[in-house]
Design an enzyme around this catalytic site. Structure first.
Site, PDB file in Angstrom:
ATOM      1  N   GLU A  20       0.896  -1.118  -0.046  1.00 32.06           N
ATOM      2  CA  GLU A  20      -0.089  -0.039  -0.107  1.00 32.06           C
ATOM      3  C   GLU A  20       0.788   1.350  -0.102  1.00 32.06           C
ATOM      4  O   GLU A  20       0.519   2.323   0.616  1.00 32.06           O
ATOM      5  CB  GLU A  20      -0.971  -0.028   1.229  1.00 32.06           C
ATOM      6  CG  GLU A  20      -1.884  -1.059   1.104  1.00 32.06           C
ATOM      7  CD  GLU A  20      -2.840  -0.985   2.242  1.00 32.06           C
ATOM      8  OE1 GLU A  20      -4.120  -1.381   2.323  1.00 32.06           O
ATOM      9  OE2 GLU A  20      -2.407  -1.019   3.499  1.00 32.06           O
TER      10      GLU A  20
ATOM     11  N   GLU B 238      -6.705  -7.355  -1.301  1.00 38.09           N
ATOM     12  CA  GLU B 238      -7.275  -7.430  -0.211  1.00 38.09           C
ATOM     13  C   GLU B 238      -8.504  -6.808  -0.128  1.00 38.09           C
ATOM     14  O   GLU B 238      -8.999  -5.759  -0.294  1.00 38.09           O
ATOM     15  CB  GLU B 238      -6.574  -6.145   0.805  1.00 38.09           C
ATOM     16  CG  GLU B 238      -5.152  -6.522   1.234  1.00 38.09           C
ATOM     17  CD  GLU B 238      -4.487  -5.436   2.217  1.00 38.09           C
ATOM     18  OE1 GLU B 238      -5.429  -4.842   2.724  1.00 38.09           O
ATOM     19  OE2 GLU B 238      -3.220  -5.711   2.701  1.00 38.09           O
TER      20      GLU B 238
END
Length: 638
Positions: free
Chosen positions: A200, A279
């Site tokens: 991320e 995710e």
């Protein structure tokens, strides 16, 4: 087969006229993507083919579930992987925590509960593929996002960028980790089909030299030929800054999100290539003082169904959450007054719960998988829940008061004198507590004490008497001193409640970061005791019968399990106790706190022994009347 049928259908949100020009620019990207994974003489390969994945020449849809080996005892891995598999997952995804594998500089740990090779082979034995999300940074609601705390003691080092010192430490760790993982790639007969690059990163920075360096050392230095991917939120800035074109861009987000809209955003930056939600958040972490988070199995199943119908792949985060044993929970926030430490349980409302049993969410996901991509082999039956034990009440009949000089000297791993308060990291300490003492001169009359800054929670004593608490998460708390003329001992016990694991406030040293003031005047000349709480056996002869409610104090009790009784999982509850941590037979079960939501600590069966078991509870504020703890057969997460 179901998969072959799906491969013939057109890909939703695939190439259209508006992306033709972009494709011309993507030729170099496609060449790089097509290289992972290279084939072998055995003909095994897993790679990107057009808008999908190909496994040995057949279209393949990843239905992955995240499980972190470092959040469960190694003895439990095969059983939990079996339950995960039974939910319909064909792939298990795991992070790799740098801070656990290199706890001190150049000291590496890859055995026991950190034997990642054993975990990956266990997944392969279960018939699962594996996706690895290696360091440097993993977030994961894990302490410091998996970064080693000792990085904070390196002068001028900068995190998560191409700063020279940082990259040198990353390279040194990869030189230990990657030779373990490279032989386990799918192309070499193992189960690993993909590796993540950073984590991320678009939510933190945009240093493409840094990301390119990670790609290069994996590809060129360590022989990684598997698919490489980045994982980011579906925002434009994240997809642009958080990835480089030599990796597959993938997205993250909660169940119930507008998946089609997020894929449209992704297609602006990656017009061709597999659509992959790496995710899909099927639950959420809990912070102390909040309600326990749950997400409907129906909503979770609907989101997975939507993704698979779009000819996309998905990884559910989490499939099995596990536990933040010891002091390994992370924290969110970080700005002034905004500090949100995460609880010990990482159950995450996952389809496989904290103790490894299937939940209704597992059944719902299984039904979706069976109705869409199907099973590669015969469906794996969902195992029944494992029995749990109620070992009953344990009276903690002995005590050792931490601030007793004898006890403090036994538990401390070092004693240092300095002009100003040192942080934990400067003393080589990673987790736990730190105790700082100095002599101050009275008189004091309601004189305000302040700490600049406290990371994270400080109990303040004057001449051994509790004065109050100062905490990072509540700046309205205040402490004042009243005392006669003369010398007095000011004692400050600081708890590291977990380093920040996400966002711009990662640089999070623990203890007292600058200094202590009384009525605005800094105080100097400190004696500091490091208390990582890893050697409680050293208390030894200092145990005494329980006699008072003075805290902070270690409390100890024993209980027996007959030789004929199986060692089963259990859950420790501490009704009436306020804040601290518990240690079972040397295993730190983690923190408890009366403010909740978590009410029980998970105690794996492998932590118990037949015969005499020892329970130590370290209580910061006030023990329960009766000094009793309870092992029950049921979890209570709030």
């Amino acid at each position: 087969s179901t998969m072959e049928g799906r491969s013939r259908r057109s890909v939703v949100l695939g190439i259209n006229a508006s992306t033709i020009n972009a494709l011309v620019l993507l030729v170099p990207l496609l060449v790089v993507l097509a290289l992972g994974s290279a084939g072998t003489a055995e003909g095994r390969y897993f790679k990107i083919m057009g808008d999908g994945f190909s496994k040995d020449g057949f279209a393949y849809f990843i239905v992955g579930g995240s499980m972190h080996y470092f959040r469960s005892p190694a003895v439990s891995w095969p059983a939990r992987l079996r339950v995960l598999h039974s939910c319909g997952f064909n792939t298990v995804t795991t992070y790799v925590p740098w801070n656990m594998h290199e706890p001190q500089p150049n000291k590496f740990v890859f055995d026991g509960d950190l034997d990642i090779v054993k975990f990956i082979k266990a997944a392969q034995d279960e018939g699962l593929l594996v996706i690895v999300r290696p360091p440097p940074f993993i977030c994961a609601e894990w302490e410091f996002g998996g970064l080693p705390s000792w990085l904070l003691a390196v002068p001028d080092l900068q995190l998560r960028c191409s700063e020279t010192q940082y990259l040198a430490y990353v390279d040194r760790f990869f030189a230990q980790l990657m030779p373990l993982l490279a032989p386990l790639q799918y192309s070499r007969g193992g189960p690993i089909i993909a590796f993540q690059i950073e984590n991320e990163y678009g939510s933190y920075g945009n240093d493409h030299e840094y990301l390119t360096h990670l790609v290069d050392i994996m590809r060129q230095k360590h022989g990684i030929d598997a698919v490489l991917f980045s994982s980011n939120g579906a925002g434009a800035q994240m997809l642009e800054g958080g990835a480089v074109n030599s990796t597959l861009r993938t997205i993250n987000g909660p169940v119930g999100m507008d998946i089609a809209d997020n894929f449209r955003t992704l297609r602006q930056y990656q017009p061709i290539g597999p659509l992959f939600v790496t995710e899909l958040w099927d639950g959420w972490m809990d912070h102390w003082g909040e309600n326990h988070h749950t997400v409907s199995p129906t909503v979770t199943a609907e989101s997975i169904h939507t993704i698979l119908r779009m000819n996309a792949s998905v990884n559910v985060y989490m499939a099995h959450g596990g536990t933040n044993f010891g002091f390994m929970n992370g924290a969110n926030g970080g700005d002034a007054g905004d500090y949100q430490p995460i609880v010990t349980s990482y159950d995450y409302d996952a389809p496989v719960n904290e103790s490894g049993d299937a939940t209704p969410k597992c059944v719902a996901i299984r039904q979706v998988v069976s109705a869409t991509v199907g099973w590669e082999t015969s469906p794996v039956p969902i195992p029944p829940p494992q029995p749990k034990a109620a070992y009953g009440p344990v009276r903690l009949s002995q005590e050792a008061v931490l601030l007793d000089p004898e006890v403090l000297s036994k538990v401390a791993t070092s004693v240092t004198k300095s002009v100003t308060p040192p942080t934990m990291e400067k003393l080589g300490q990673d987790y736990g507590f730190i105790d700082l003492l100095t002599t101050v001169q009275g008189p004091f009359s309601d004189s305000a004490v302040s700490i600049q800054d406290v990371h994270d929670r400080a109990l303040i004593f004057l001449d051994g008497k509790f004065q109050g608490i100062l905490a990072r998460y509540n700046l309205s708390m205040s402490v004042s001193l009243t005392a006669p003329p003369g010398d007095h001992i000011l004692d400050i016990l600081v708890e590291n409640m977990g380093r920040i694991n996400f966002g711009p406030w990662l640089w999070d040293p623990k203890g007292i970061t600058l200094g202590v003031k009384i009525e605005g005047q800094f105080r100097y000349h400190w004696t500091t005791y490091t208390l990582p709480m890893t050697n409680l056996s050293a208390i030894n002869s200092a145990w005494k019968p329980v006699s008072s409610f003075q805290t902070p104090t270690f409390y100890r009790g024993t209980f027996d399990i007959p030789a004929s009784q199986p060692l089963l999982d259990s859950f420790l509850s501490l009704p009436g106790w306020q804040k601290g941590f518990a240690v079972l037979n040397g295993h730190n079960l983690g923190r408890y706190w009366a403010r909740g939501p978590q009410k029980t600590l998970y105690a794996p069966g492998s932590f118990f022994v037949r015969g005499t078991n020892e329970l130590i509870v370290f209580e910061l504020e006030a023990p329960a009347w009766g000094f009793t703890a309870q092992f029950s057969a049921f979890a209570n997460l709030g």
